[in-house]
Enzyme design. Structure first.
Site, PDB file in Angstrom:
ATOM      1  N   SER A 127      -1.608   7.766   3.848  1.00  0.00           N
ATOM      2  CA  SER A 127      -2.337   6.522   4.121  1.00  0.00           C
ATOM      3  C   SER A 127      -1.827   5.407   3.221  1.00  0.00           C
ATOM      4  CB  SER A 127      -3.841   6.726   3.895  1.00  0.00           C
ATOM      5  OG  SER A 127      -4.118   6.833   2.510  1.00  0.00           O
ATOM      6  N   SER A 173      -3.533   3.712   0.966  1.00  0.00           N
ATOM      7  CA  SER A 173      -4.437   3.444  -0.154  1.00  0.00           C
ATOM      8  C   SER A 173      -3.711   3.199  -1.474  1.00  0.00           C
ATOM      9  CB  SER A 173      -5.424   4.597  -0.334  1.00  0.00           C
ATOM     10  OG  SER A 173      -4.775   5.763  -0.792  1.00  0.00           O
ATOM     11  N   LYS A 227      -4.403   9.335  -6.138  1.00  0.00           N
ATOM     12  CA  LYS A 227      -4.932   8.076  -6.666  1.00  0.00           C
ATOM     13  C   LYS A 227      -4.404   7.891  -8.090  1.00  0.00           C
ATOM     14  CE  LYS A 227      -7.684   7.623  -3.034  1.00  0.00           C
ATOM     15  NZ  LYS A 227      -7.375   6.654  -1.965  1.00  0.00           N
ATOM     16  N   SER A 278      -9.122   1.581  -0.105  1.00  0.00           N
ATOM     17  CA  SER A 278      -8.982   2.866  -0.777  1.00  0.00           C
ATOM     18  C   SER A 278     -10.347   3.524  -0.915  1.00  0.00           C
ATOM     19  CB  SER A 278      -8.356   2.680  -2.170  1.00  0.00           C
ATOM     20  OG  SER A 278      -8.352   3.905  -2.882  1.00  0.00           O
TER      21      SER A 278
END
Length: 322
Positions: A127, A129, A184, A287
Site C-alpha cells: 500500500s 502508507s 511502519k 496510513s
C-alpha cells in the site's frame, strides 16, 4: 512410497492453492518449516536407504551381466553392449521423480528456511502508507537478527538484540490480526509521550524538526501532496501531508492501553507503555497506524526494513533508504 509422496505433494499444492484464492489464511513460516522437515526426512532416507539399495541393485546387475558374458565367451559367442550396461546401471542408480521433488529440493529449501528465519526476509510493499519512503511494488529486505533471533513459527526469542529505535522502519505482525504483516516507522519507544496535533509531531514535548520540501506527486492518487523532511533519531526521512484531510483521528478502535491515549479535535497524544511501540506511516494522512489501532508489542516485531532489492516497475528504486 510413490503414492504417499504424491499425496504429500498434493497436500502442499492444495494448501498453497487455497491460500492463493483466499479460501484459507495461510502461514508461510509454518509452510516452509513443514517443507523443510518433510524434504529433510526424504533426504535422509535417500542418503542412507534408497540410494544404497539402488547402488546394490546396480552392482548386482553388473555382476550378473558379467557372469552372463563370461558364459557366452566360453560358448564361443562374443557379447556386445558395454555401453548398454553403463546406461542400464545409470538408470538403476538415478533418483525416481518422487525423490527429485522431495530429497532433491531439500538443500534449496533448507537454505531458504535458514535465511528467511534468521537473517533476511523479503517483503512486498502492498500500500501507499509509507510514501514517499517506500512505494507500492517495492520489494524490500527485512533484517531478522538486529532485534534478536527468534524461533520460526513459535516466535520465541533465542538471542538478545538491540531495541528498536525511534526512526527505524519495522515490519511487524498487525496486532488486531497477527497473521498479517505491516510496515511502519517507529515514532515512540517505551516511556515516550508522542503527540500528533494539528499535523505536527512532538516527542516528549519537543517538536520534531521539519523542513519544507517540494510537493510530491503520488502516482497512485494522481495528485500532489505537501512534503516535509523530518528527523527522528539519527537520520532524516521524508513525510507527506494532505492539507485537505482533518487533523483529528476518525474511527480509532478500542485497543489495549487506549486509556494512555487522549483524542481531541487537534489529533492524539499517547504515552507509550513498557514493551510497546508507537508507529506511524510516512504518508501521514493515508496510513492506518498506532493512532487508530494502538501500540505494537515487542513480541510482534519481525525485523528492521533496510533495503529495496527490486521494483519491477522502476529499477531506480533499488537501494537503501532512511
Amino acid at each position: 512410497m510413490q503414492v504417499l509422496t504424491s499425496l504429500i505433494l498434493a497436500a502442499f499444492v492444495g494448501y498453497i492453492g487455497a491460500w492463493y484464492v483466499g479460501a484459507i489464511e495461510g502461514n508461510f513460516a509454518l509452510l516452509l518449516l513443514l517443507a523443510t522437515i518433510v524434504t529433510g526426512a526424504y533426504w535422509l532416507a535417500e542418503r542412507f536407504y534408497f540410494l544404497p539399495r539402488r547402488k546394490q541393485a546396480a552392482a548386482a546387475f553388473a555382476t550378473s551381466t558379467q557372469q552372463r558374458r563370461e558364459e557366452l565367451e566360453r560358448m564361443g559367442i562374443r557379447p556386445d553392449g558395454a555401453d548398454d550396461l553403463q546406461a542400464a546401471q545409470h538408470k538403476l542408480i538415478m533418483q525416481p521423480w518422487w525423490l527429485d521433488w522431495t530429497a532433491g529440493l531439500f538443500p534449496v529449501i533448507l537454505v531458504v528456511f535458514l535465511l528467511r528465519s534468521f537473517l533476511f526476509e523479503p517483503f512486498k510493499i502492498p500500500s501507499g502508507s509509507m510514501y514517499p519512503t517506500l512505494w507500492v511494488g517495492d520489494l524490500i529486505l527485512v533484517n531478522k537478527y538486529t532485534y534478536g533471533l527468534r524461533l520460526p513459527v513459535a516466535n520465541t526469542r533465542i538471542t538478545d538484540g538491540n531495541k528498536p529505535k525511534a526512526g527505524d522502519v519495522i515490519v511487524f505482525r498487525y496486532p488486531p490480526q497477527p497473521t498479517v504483516d505491516y510496515i511502519k516507522r517507529v515514532i515512540g519507544t517505551p516511556g515516550d509521550t508522542v503527540a500528533y496535533l494539528n499535523k505536527r509531531l512532538t516527542i516528549n514535548g519537543k517538536p520534531v524538526p521539519t523542513t519544507n520540501l517540494p510537493d510530491f506527486f503520488e502516482e497512485d492518487a494522481m495528485r500532489y501532496f505537501s512534503q516535509f523532511q523530518e528527523k527522528i533519531g539519527e537520520k532524516p526521512h521524508n513525510v507527506l501531508n494532505n492539507k485537505e484531510a482533518p487533523a483529528f483521528v476518525q474511527g480509532a478502535s478500542n485497543f489495549q492501553h487506549r486509556d494512555l491515549c487522549n483524542y481531541s479535535v487537534e489529533g492524539v497524544t499517547c504515552k507509550v507503555p513498557e514493551g510497546q511501540y508507537f508507529v506511524m506511516g510516512d504518508n501521514r494522512d493515508n496510513s492506518l497506524d498506532s493512532r487508530y489501532w494502538g501500540f505494537v508489542p515487542e513480541a510482534n516485531i519481525v525485523g528492521r526494513a533496510f533495503f529495496i532489492w527490486m521494483n519491477f516497475g522502476n529499477f531506480k528504486r533499488i537501494g537503501s533508504f532512511n
